[in-house]
Design an enzyme around this catalytic site. Structure first.
Site, PDB file in Angstrom:
ATOM      1  N   HIS A 128       1.724   2.211  -3.537  1.00 21.46           N
ATOM      2  CA  HIS A 128       0.646   3.005  -4.142  1.00 21.46           C
ATOM      3  C   HIS A 128       0.731   4.454  -3.648  1.00 21.46           C
ATOM      4  O   HIS A 128       0.649   5.401  -4.431  1.00 21.46           O
ATOM      5  CB  HIS A 128      -0.729   2.449  -3.758  1.00 21.46           C
ATOM      6  N   GLU A 182       0.830  -1.215   0.000  1.00 21.56           N
ATOM      7  CA  GLU A 182       0.000   0.000   0.000  1.00 21.56           C
ATOM      8  C   GLU A 182       0.861   1.261   0.000  1.00 21.56           C
ATOM      9  O   GLU A 182       0.486   2.273  -0.590  1.00 21.56           O
ATOM     10  CB  GLU A 182      -0.966  -0.013   1.185  1.00 21.56           C
TER      11      GLU A 182
END
Length: 153
Positions: free
Chosen positions: A71, A68
């Site tokens: 991202h 994550e």
């Protein structure tokens, strides 16, 4: 582990692997069902599925957080942050983050109706197997446009 401890872990991993600070919120979201975590584009927050920590352990959680964070940092830099982008794939390898998370061992099984509906074309004998029944007066064979007949199953 609670949300404060998760926040501290995300901030630590961000500096350790990316050499950049994480300046937004990281929190557990109990509503997540099919994914280990998600990065929210509009708020830049990261949500984590707590079931992965409980069932697969902290090492799996660290992998999800690193994924994550890939991202997060790429999106903030205006670079390719989507799964298909080469920059994203490259950064995943650099920080040794998984592309996809493992399946939960205690994941509930979806209930499907056990009945299979079988239809046969009266012209070419093409067989169609469907979970849902279809209206044989409305639909025809996709191969020859012949009439469909339902078989008893």
């Amino acid at each position: 582990m609670d949300n404060q401890q998760l926040q501290a872990l995300v901030e630590t991993l961000s500096v350790q692997y990316f050499k950049k600070p994480f300046r937004h919120k990281a929190l557990f979201n109990n509503r997540l069902q099919t994914t280990g975590g998600r990065y929210l584009l509009d708020t830049h927050n990261i949500e984590i599925n707590k079931k992965y920590l409980e069932q697969l352990g902290e090492e799996e959680l660290r992998g999800i957080i690193k994924h994550e964070l890939c991202h997060y940092h790429l999106h903030l830099e205006g670079r390719g942050y989507k799964h298909r982008d080469p920059e994203f794939k490259k950064l995943l390898k650099e920080v040794d983050a998984p592309r996809f998370c493992n399946t939960l061992p205690n994941r509930p099984v979806r209930k499907t109706s056990g009945k299979i509906h079988i239809y046969t074309c009266s012209s070419c004998q093409q067989v169609y197997k469907r979970r849902r029944s279809i209206n044989v007066t409305k639909y025809v064979c996709g191969k020859c446009q012949g009439k469909l007949v339902k078989k008893n199953s």
